[in-house]
Design a protein around this motif. Structure first.
Motif, short mmCIF file in Angstrom:
data_model
loop_
_atom_site.label_atom_id
_atom_site.label_comp_id
_atom_site.label_asym_id
_atom_site.label_seq_id
_atom_site.Cartn_x
_atom_site.Cartn_y
_atom_site.Cartn_z
N LEU A 28 -19.27 32.75 81.12
CA LEU A 28 -18.74 32.41 82.45
C LEU A 28 -17.27 31.99 82.38
O LEU A 28 -16.47 32.32 83.27
CB LEU A 28 -19.57 31.32 83.09
N PHE A 29 -16.89 31.29 81.31
CA PHE A 29 -15.50 30.91 81.12
C PHE A 29 -14.62 32.15 80.93
O PHE A 29 -13.52 32.24 81.48
CB PHE A 29 -15.37 29.97 79.91
N LEU A 30 -15.12 33.14 80.16
CA LEU A 30 -14.37 34.38 79.98
C LEU A 30 -14.23 35.13 81.30
O LEU A 30 -13.18 35.71 81.59
CB LEU A 30 -15.04 35.26 78.93
N GLY A 31 -15.29 35.13 82.10
CA GLY A 31 -15.21 35.77 83.42
C GLY A 31 -14.20 35.09 84.32
O GLY A 31 -13.44 35.75 85.03
N LEU A 32 -14.16 33.76 84.28
CA LEU A 32 -13.19 33.01 85.07
C LEU A 32 -11.77 33.30 84.59
O LEU A 32 -10.86 33.50 85.42
CB LEU A 32 -13.48 31.51 84.99
N CYS A 33 -11.57 33.37 83.28
CA CYS A 33 -10.25 33.69 82.74
C CYS A 33 -9.82 35.10 83.13
O CYS A 33 -8.66 35.35 83.43
CB CYS A 33 -10.24 33.55 81.23
N PHE A 34 -10.78 36.03 83.16
CA PHE A 34 -10.48 37.40 83.57
C PHE A 34 -10.03 37.46 85.02
O PHE A 34 -9.03 38.11 85.36
CB PHE A 34 -11.70 38.28 83.34
N VAL A 35 -10.73 36.76 85.90
CA VAL A 35 -10.37 36.76 87.32
C VAL A 35 -9.04 36.06 87.54
O VAL A 35 -8.19 36.55 88.30
CB VAL A 35 -11.50 36.11 88.14
N LEU A 36 -8.83 34.92 86.89
CA LEU A 36 -7.56 34.20 87.06
C LEU A 36 -6.39 34.98 86.47
O LEU A 36 -5.28 34.93 87.01
CB LEU A 36 -7.66 32.82 86.43
#
Length: 95
Positions: A6-14
């Protein structure tokens, strides 16, 4: 493990938001690198590390070529940073 994905997904979106909302190539390339590394980390968590490694090498190589080209064309002595009001407005508009 789910928190890391989920952290990687958030970093991808940001990272994508940082690219879309920043008019200066100096700061937008940082968002591209963050998005590329987060996406490749996500692929590693799915179990395809070779594809992730190839994607990092090819994609980041392409990013660096485009970055050098756009920096040579822009040549802004005072680029707009993420804290300026125009960039914050773009970020809220994209979000």
């Amino acid at each position: 493990m789910i928190e890391f994905v989920l952290f990687l997904g958030l970093c991808f979106v940001l990272g994508g938001l940082a690219v879309a909302s920043n008019p200066s190539p100096y700061y937008a390339v940082l968002g591209l690198v963050v998005a590329a590394v987060a996406g490749c980390g996500w692929l590693v968590s799915l179990g395809v590390p070779f594809i992730s490694l190839v994607l990092v090498m090819v994609y980041l190589g392409g990013i660096l070529v485009v970055f050098v080209y756009s920096v040579s064309l822009a040549a802004d002595p005072y680029p707009e940073a993420w804290g300026s009001w125009n960039v914050v407005g773009y970020g809220f508009g994209m979000g």
